[in-house]
Enzyme design. Sequence first.
Site, mmCIF file in Angstrom:
data_model
loop_
_atom_site.group_PDB
_atom_site.id
_atom_site.type_symbol
_atom_site.label_atom_id
_atom_site.label_comp_id
_atom_site.label_asym_id
_atom_site.label_seq_id
_atom_site.Cartn_x
_atom_site.Cartn_y
_atom_site.Cartn_z
ATOM 1 N N GLN A 1 48.144 10.264 -3.437
ATOM 2 C CA GLN A 1 48.179 11.464 -4.303
ATOM 3 C C GLN A 1 47.895 12.705 -3.435
ATOM 4 O OE1 GLN A 1 45.045 10.135 -6.972
ATOM 5 N NE2 GLN A 1 43.867 9.558 -5.161
ATOM 6 N N HIS B 1 29.541 12.871 -15.876
ATOM 7 C CA HIS B 1 28.802 11.824 -15.147
ATOM 8 C C HIS B 1 27.573 11.352 -15.920
ATOM 9 C CE1 HIS B 1 31.130 13.506 -11.609
ATOM 10 N NE2 HIS B 1 31.562 12.270 -11.787
ATOM 11 N N ASP C 1 34.575 10.930 -6.284
ATOM 12 C CA ASP C 1 33.741 12.108 -6.001
ATOM 13 C C ASP C 1 32.273 11.728 -5.827
ATOM 14 O OD1 ASP C 1 34.651 12.164 -9.181
ATOM 15 O OD2 ASP C 1 32.492 12.244 -8.858
ATOM 16 N N ASP D 1 36.080 4.815 -13.876
ATOM 17 C CA ASP D 1 36.039 6.264 -13.684
ATOM 18 C C ASP D 1 37.327 6.667 -12.973
ATOM 19 O OD1 ASP D 1 33.823 8.444 -11.707
ATOM 20 O OD2 ASP D 1 35.430 8.880 -13.149
HETATM 21 N N1 SAM Z 1 36.332 12.144 -13.891
HETATM 22 C C1 SAM Z 1 37.740 12.034 -13.567
HETATM 23 C C2 SAM Z 1 38.576 11.858 -14.790
HETATM 24 O O1 SAM Z 1 38.037 11.522 -15.848
HETATM 25 O O2 SAM Z 1 39.797 12.083 -14.693
HETATM 26 C C3 SAM Z 1 37.953 10.903 -12.595
HETATM 27 C C4 SAM Z 1 37.429 11.261 -11.264
HETATM 28 S S1 SAM Z 1 37.654 10.173 -9.950
HETATM 29 C C5 SAM Z 1 38.051 11.357 -8.735
HETATM 30 C C6 SAM Z 1 39.166 9.290 -10.250
HETATM 31 C C7 SAM Z 1 39.447 8.366 -9.088
HETATM 32 O O3 SAM Z 1 40.189 7.220 -9.478
HETATM 33 C C8 SAM Z 1 40.285 9.005 -7.955
HETATM 34 O O4 SAM Z 1 39.484 9.184 -6.818
HETATM 35 C C9 SAM Z 1 41.430 8.021 -7.700
HETATM 36 O O5 SAM Z 1 41.770 7.887 -6.346
HETATM 37 C C10 SAM Z 1 40.827 6.747 -8.292
HETATM 38 N N2 SAM Z 1 41.809 5.705 -8.629
HETATM 39 C C11 SAM Z 1 42.977 5.860 -9.292
HETATM 40 N N3 SAM Z 1 43.617 4.668 -9.406
HETATM 41 C C12 SAM Z 1 42.808 3.728 -8.809
HETATM 42 C C13 SAM Z 1 42.908 2.325 -8.603
HETATM 43 N N4 SAM Z 1 43.977 1.617 -9.042
HETATM 44 N N5 SAM Z 1 41.900 1.690 -7.969
HETATM 45 C C14 SAM Z 1 40.802 2.389 -7.532
HETATM 46 N N6 SAM Z 1 40.653 3.738 -7.670
HETATM 47 C C15 SAM Z 1 41.650 4.387 -8.316
#
Ligand code: SAM
Length: 284
Positions: free
Chosen positions: A31, A62, A86, A155
């Site tokens: 991404q 959080h 994060d 998350d």
């Molecule tokens: N609080 C935010 C929200 O509600 O949209 C989410 C924050 S956190 C940054 C979301 C994380 O999910 C990202 O860092 C992304 O890279 C991760 N992510 C997405 N798909 C994933 C997967 N299949 N396995 C592990 N992490 C994943």
Amino acid sequence: MELWYSENHTDNVRFSLKIKEHLFSTQSNFQRVDILDTYEYGKLLTLDGLVMVTERDEFVYHDMIVHPSMAVNPNIKNVLIIGGGDGGTARELMRYPNVQHVDMVEIDKMVVDASRKFLPTMSSELDNERVNVLYEDGVEFIKNKNNFYDLILIDSTDPIGPGEGLFTTEFYNNCFKVLKNEGILVNQNETPVYNEFFKVGISSNIKLKKMFPIVEVYQASIPTYPGGYWLFNFASKKYNPIADLKEDDWNSLGLKTKYYNTNLHIGAFSLPNYVKEKFENGNV
Ligand code: SAM
């Protein structure tokens, strides 16, 4: 010249923040990762141009993805975070002495690296010895585990790109298998304000209800998320989030939280009729 960041919440609704400086931008294997410094909300992390967290209102999200489960089951020791790059979710878990081990399975190391550099108040506990950060796809990681975790916190981003596989029946089934008999799963479950998001939330809720005996929805107000109103699913093998709330146990911990408290916990699970009815009917 004024610099503005904008996110389209629908084709007809746009959310904008005035920017001081564009601090970081890169394209990872998964991404686009950007960090922007905003006048109103401090530093902002976006993924593929969508708001993930801001310094000013991340405490709401959080607090609310972590504390409700911890106030229902005070014996949570082993936790799995899927996503959470994060670091804010891991930070809140580290406030509990009884939490012995957290696996944080984040697919994109770039998100963690950017958060460590630009979002130190969120990523502050990622080097805690109780936190184990794994750079893997949560969909694959969950497949070869069994009966290990007391709590799973999904998350994740929305069900686009790498996040898509985190909203499937197969993934939830695998989560069910790796949860212990008193296990709880929480996932961020979008907003009911706009139908495109609400459809995802209802679909996720229906899938969880097919495998968990107790599934309830709770809410929080998060100004920088679409609609400013965000939902979570609470899926549980044993505990009811209201009947089994351990108010005295949680309050005796003396945690100073900016958003969550055990009175608000009750209200968070009390949904407006237009939301409640649609989850009961199973459609928007
Ligand atoms: N609080 C935010 C929200 O509600 O949209 C989410 C924050 S956190 C940054 C979301 C994380 O999910 C990202 O860092 C992304 O890279 C991760 N992510 C997405 N798909 C994933 C997967 N299949 N396995 C592990 N992490 C994943």
